[in-house]
Structure formats: structure tokens, C-alpha cells
Design a protein around this motif. Structure first.
Motif, mmCIF file in Angstrom:
data_model
loop_
_atom_site.group_PDB
_atom_site.id
_atom_site.type_symbol
_atom_site.label_atom_id
_atom_site.label_comp_id
_atom_site.label_asym_id
_atom_site.label_seq_id
_atom_site.Cartn_x
_atom_site.Cartn_y
_atom_site.Cartn_z
ATOM 1 N N GLU A 113 41.048 42.932 23.244
ATOM 2 C CA GLU A 113 40.179 42.276 24.221
ATOM 3 C C GLU A 113 40.992 41.295 25.047
ATOM 4 O O GLU A 113 41.927 40.662 24.552
ATOM 5 C CB GLU A 113 39.062 41.532 23.483
ATOM 6 C CG GLU A 113 38.138 40.734 24.389
ATOM 7 C CD GLU A 113 37.148 39.885 23.612
ATOM 8 O OE1 GLU A 113 36.212 39.352 24.239
ATOM 9 O OE2 GLU A 113 37.328 39.744 22.380
ATOM 10 N N ILE A 114 40.632 41.164 26.332
ATOM 11 C CA ILE A 114 41.228 40.111 27.146
ATOM 12 C C ILE A 114 40.161 39.055 27.430
ATOM 13 O O ILE A 114 38.959 39.320 27.323
ATOM 14 C CB ILE A 114 41.790 40.637 28.480
ATOM 15 C CG1 ILE A 114 40.653 41.049 29.440
ATOM 16 C CG2 ILE A 114 42.752 41.779 28.255
ATOM 17 C CD1 ILE A 114 41.095 41.211 30.873
ATOM 18 N N THR A 115 40.591 37.846 27.733
ATOM 19 C CA THR A 115 39.677 36.787 28.138
ATOM 20 C C THR A 115 40.004 36.400 29.568
ATOM 21 O O THR A 115 41.161 36.479 30.002
ATOM 22 C CB THR A 115 39.797 35.554 27.231
ATOM 23 O OG1 THR A 115 41.165 35.107 27.221
ATOM 24 C CG2 THR A 115 39.369 35.893 25.807
ATOM 25 N N PRO A 132 45.636 43.581 32.594
ATOM 26 C CA PRO A 132 44.988 42.296 32.318
ATOM 27 C C PRO A 132 45.199 41.247 33.401
ATOM 28 O O PRO A 132 44.260 40.535 33.776
ATOM 29 C CB PRO A 132 45.615 41.857 30.991
ATOM 30 C CG PRO A 132 46.077 43.124 30.353
ATOM 31 C CD PRO A 132 46.518 43.998 31.485
ATOM 32 N N ASP A 133 46.415 41.138 33.916
ATOM 33 C CA ASP A 133 46.691 40.102 34.919
ATOM 34 C C ASP A 133 45.845 40.301 36.169
ATOM 35 O O ASP A 133 45.281 39.344 36.719
ATOM 36 C CB ASP A 133 48.180 40.103 35.291
ATOM 37 C CG ASP A 133 49.068 39.624 34.152
ATOM 38 O OD1 ASP A 133 48.550 38.922 33.256
ATOM 39 O OD2 ASP A 133 50.262 39.950 34.151
ATOM 40 N N ALA A 138 40.923 38.988 39.369
ATOM 41 C CA ALA A 138 39.895 39.590 40.221
ATOM 42 C C ALA A 138 38.473 39.189 39.825
ATOM 43 O O ALA A 138 37.580 39.129 40.676
ATOM 44 C CB ALA A 138 40.030 41.108 40.187
ATOM 45 N N LEU A 139 38.250 38.908 38.544
ATOM 46 C CA LEU A 139 36.901 38.541 38.088
ATOM 47 C C LEU A 139 36.661 37.052 38.370
ATOM 48 O O LEU A 139 36.633 36.216 37.478
ATOM 49 C CB LEU A 139 36.745 38.854 36.596
ATOM 50 C CG LEU A 139 36.620 40.336 36.234
ATOM 51 C CD1 LEU A 139 36.611 40.516 34.720
ATOM 52 C CD2 LEU A 139 35.354 40.946 36.842
ATOM 53 N N VAL A 194 41.274 47.389 45.863
ATOM 54 C CA VAL A 194 42.268 46.321 46.004
ATOM 55 C C VAL A 194 43.448 46.578 45.062
ATOM 56 O O VAL A 194 44.611 46.409 45.437
ATOM 57 C CB VAL A 194 41.634 44.937 45.711
ATOM 58 C CG1 VAL A 194 42.704 43.850 45.663
ATOM 59 C CG2 VAL A 194 40.580 44.602 46.764
ATOM 60 N N HIS A 195 43.145 46.976 43.842
ATOM 61 C CA HIS A 195 44.206 47.274 42.871
ATOM 62 C C HIS A 195 45.097 48.387 43.390
ATOM 63 O O HIS A 195 46.326 48.351 43.203
ATOM 64 C CB HIS A 195 43.587 47.666 41.527
ATOM 65 C CG HIS A 195 44.593 47.956 40.458
ATOM 66 N ND1 HIS A 195 45.114 49.228 40.254
ATOM 67 C CD2 HIS A 195 45.200 47.143 39.548
ATOM 68 C CE1 HIS A 195 45.966 49.177 39.252
ATOM 69 N NE2 HIS A 195 46.045 47.923 38.813
ATOM 70 N N SER A 196 44.501 49.390 44.025
ATOM 71 C CA SER A 196 45.279 50.501 44.560
ATOM 72 C C SER A 196 46.259 50.008 45.612
ATOM 73 O O SER A 196 47.426 50.415 45.622
ATOM 74 C CB SER A 196 44.336 51.549 45.154
ATOM 75 O OG SER A 196 45.075 52.602 45.758
#
Length: 202
Positions: A113-115, A132-133, A138-139, A194-196
Motif C-alpha cells: 500500500e502507498i500513502t 507511487p511518486d 496527482a491525488l 498526464v502520466h502518459s
């Protein structure tokens, strides 16, 4: 006894036909509110509509709302889903689901899991991703806030972002919830685009 059995079968058929008709009408109205189209279909025996499907484009992205089932017999279960296909994703994958027994099992079997840094969001949601980065950045808080109203699971895999929850579209509250969650799924598809672009630059 025979009369009772026939009456029971008749009632079950009537209830099933009523539920399928209600689901189709709910989805017709939902399609109108979202600017999408209800896919054409014909009722079996003139009574039982197949699970309705709504499709079209929002923000230039292909959107599909539908029901599907898993399992069989007594373990058969129906789910409602919305899927949005971004123009590109750069290989991004993620899963965002409510914290609970299932996510604890995932962790026991090695799920990582990431936080994202918000104690409230991290306590409520179990987040996994292959980047994760990027996802942490982005969130943003305003996007995290939009998750508050939903109980299902979000996923990005195989080039499509989906949201899934238990149940059918024969309930008005389900359709209202999907009207709003479709916008959030589109937001997540925007992140994939955006990630692309980020992946191309790097």
C-alpha cells in the motif's frame, strides 16, 4: 400446493420483469443527464430486459456504464460499473479501494500500500500503483475529497479506468451515485493522460 407454486413462479417473474424495466428506465434517464446513449435492446419474452448498457463520450473519452455478474448459483453476484478509456496512460496502473477485511488480506499476502499524506484519506482508502511518486503528487486534496461519497473500488489497468460497486441500476440512488462518480472516473482518466505525457518526456 400446485396453485401456490404457480403463484410463486408468477410473482417471481413479475418482480423480475418489473426490476428489469425499472433498471432500463433509470439508465435511460441517467444517459440523458450524462449526454450518453442507452444501447438498443429487446426484452426476452416481451418482459425481461437485458442488463442495460449506456455508452458515449465525455471529455473526448469513451465511457461505458454496465452491469456484470460473477459466480454462479447461490454465489452469483451482480455488480454495477463505469469504465472510462483515456487517450493514453503511459503504462500507469492503480487500485483504490475502501480499507477493510479484504485489504487486510491483501496485505497479508504481500500487497504493498502507498500513502498520499492525508491521514483521513489514507485511513479510508487502500491505494496501490506501479508509480507511487506520480500518484501521490496527482491525488491533490480537492481530488481526494471527491472520493468521500463512494463505497466501491477504482482501478486503472489495461488502458481503462473503472469504478465498481455491488448492485444493479434498478435503484435510483445507485444511478444518482454513478452520475457523480462518472465525473471522478473521468478525472482519474485525465491523470492517466498526464502520466502518459510525463512518461514521454522522461
Amino acid at each position: 400446493m400446485i396453485v401456490g407454486f404457480i403463484a410463486f413462479i408468477g410473482l417471481a417473474c413479475w418482480l423480475g420483469a418489473r426490476a428489469s424495466t425499472q433498471a432500463r428506465e433509470n439508465m435511460r434517464q441517467l444517459a440523458g443527464r450524462l449526454g450518453l446513449e442507452l444501447e438498443a435492446a429487446q426484452p426476452a419474452l416481451g418482459l425481461f430486459w437485458p442488463d442495460p448498457r449506456v455508452s458515449g463520450r465525455i471529455r473526448g473519452k469513451a465511457v461505458l456504464l454496465y452491469n456484470y455478474t460473477t459466480g454462479s448459483g447461490k454465489s452469483r453476484h451482480t455488480w454495477s460499473a463505469v469504465a472510462v478509456t483515456p487517450a493514453a496512460d503511459g503504462g500507469l496502473t492503480f487500485g483504490i479501494s475502501r480499507q477493510g477485511f479484504a485489504t487486510r488480506l491483501q496485505e497479508m499476502f504481500g500487497a504493498k500500500e502507498i500513502t498520499v499524506g492525508s491521514s483521513e484519506f489514507d485511513a479510508a482508502w487502500f491505494v496501490q500503483t506501479n508509480d507511487p511518486d506520480f500518484l501521490k503528487a496527482a491525488l491533490l486534496p480537492e481530488l481526494q475529497e471527491k472520493f468521500r461519497s463512494y463505497r466501491g473500488a477504482f482501478k486503472m489497468e489495461k488502458g481503462t479506468v473503472t469504478y465498481v460497486e455491488s448492485g444493479r441500476f434498478d435503484r435510483e440512488e445507485t444511478c444518482r451515485r454513478f452520475e457523480s462518480v462518472t465525473a471522478l472516473v473521468c478525472d482519474l482518466a485525465d491523470l492517466a493522460e498526464v502520466h502518459s505525457r510525463h512518461a514521454v518526456r522522461t
